[in-house]
Design a protein around this motif. Sequence first.
Motif, short mmCIF file in Angstrom:
data_model
loop_
_atom_site.label_atom_id
_atom_site.label_comp_id
_atom_site.label_asym_id
_atom_site.label_seq_id
_atom_site.Cartn_x
_atom_site.Cartn_y
_atom_site.Cartn_z
N ALA A 87 0.84 -1.19 0.00
CA ALA A 87 0.00 0.00 0.00
C ALA A 87 0.88 1.24 0.00
O ALA A 87 1.56 1.52 1.00
CB ALA A 87 -0.92 0.00 1.22
N ARG A 112 4.27 0.48 1.12
CA ARG A 112 4.43 -0.17 2.42
C ARG A 112 3.84 -1.57 2.39
O ARG A 112 2.73 -1.77 1.90
CB ARG A 112 3.73 0.65 3.51
CG ARG A 112 4.18 2.10 3.60
CD ARG A 112 3.41 2.82 4.70
NE ARG A 112 1.98 2.89 4.40
CZ ARG A 112 1.40 3.87 3.69
NH1 ARG A 112 2.13 4.84 3.18
NH2 ARG A 112 0.09 3.87 3.49
N GLU A 113 4.56 -2.54 2.96
CA GLU A 113 4.00 -3.87 3.10
C GLU A 113 2.77 -3.78 4.00
O GLU A 113 2.81 -3.14 5.05
CB GLU A 113 5.02 -4.83 3.69
CG GLU A 113 6.27 -5.01 2.85
CD GLU A 113 5.98 -5.64 1.49
OE1 GLU A 113 5.15 -6.57 1.42
OE2 GLU A 113 6.56 -5.17 0.49
N SER A 114 1.69 -4.41 3.57
CA SER A 114 0.43 -4.20 4.27
C SER A 114 -0.41 -5.47 4.21
O SER A 114 0.11 -6.57 4.01
CB SER A 114 -0.31 -3.02 3.61
OG SER A 114 -1.48 -2.70 4.32
N ALA A 115 -1.70 -5.30 4.40
CA ALA A 115 -2.67 -6.39 4.29
C ALA A 115 -3.86 -5.86 3.51
O ALA A 115 -3.99 -4.64 3.28
CB ALA A 115 -3.11 -6.87 5.67
N PRO A 175 -7.17 -4.20 2.72
CA PRO A 175 -7.97 -3.30 3.53
C PRO A 175 -9.31 -3.94 3.87
O PRO A 175 -9.81 -4.78 3.13
CB PRO A 175 -8.15 -2.08 2.63
CG PRO A 175 -7.99 -2.60 1.24
CD PRO A 175 -6.98 -3.71 1.34
N GLY A 191 2.50 -9.54 4.87
CA GLY A 191 2.75 -8.12 4.92
C GLY A 191 4.02 -7.82 5.69
O GLY A 191 4.63 -8.67 6.26
#
Length: 262
Positions: A234, A237-240, A242, A262
């Motif tokens: 995102a 940025r490493e994320s999950a 939403p 993530g």
Amino acid sequence: MKIALLDSGIGLLAAASAVRALRPDAALVLSSDPDGMPWGPRTPEDVSARALACARAAVAHRPDALIVACNTASVHALPALRAELEPGLPVIGTVPAIKPAAAGGGPVAIWATPATTGSPYQRRLIREFAGGVEVTEVPCPGLADAVERADEAETAAAVAAAAALTPPGVRAVVLGCTHYELVADRIRDAVRPPGGAPLVLHGSAEAVAAQALRRAGARPAPAAAPSGELSVVASGRESALPPAALAYAEGRSLTAASPARG
């Protein structure tokens, strides 16, 4: 095999789900830009820069192909993306499915964002692929944003407003924004009158998924074990995924095979 997809937001879910249906074992990388969305109101140069940033974040995961799962980015950023990434990494753009819709005869409606509706790009596609077919361009203000937020009330209102602009008797609707594919059933219900003729919706997800596999040198294997990985980025940025993504079947299907990384 690993396939990356980029979009400003969760519009990439439809194409990602289509890839997963063809190759359940494929690893997926979803790169979006929540910090900069929506892209529609931005200048072409800004869209191109933000799409390149998303692509570079995805490339760090070493994918075998990159799907530009966004109509706006495909219009404004595809040349820059291909100039930077090809031939090392195949880049697949998203084009509104005007050609197959027109091949079925008219009348046809094209639902798109206000920025795309009436644009030289869309008008060129209509001239090239829908000559002799009655085509109505339908602007859908607020629909992509409502879908992005999974706001049921705003989505319903935006769909109803666009349906009111769609001429009766339309046989096919082209979904000219990837977000719209996430609410395809609601669009069909809103446009098709009770007892009316069958209505065909034309999205792009299945076609770009198939093209991505071809460009990656892979064949469909829908019976493969669903062991693919899911990585989410995102705005770099490493994320999950939403929470809004899980409001849609396409988003939930991506988490069913394996946990997000993530």
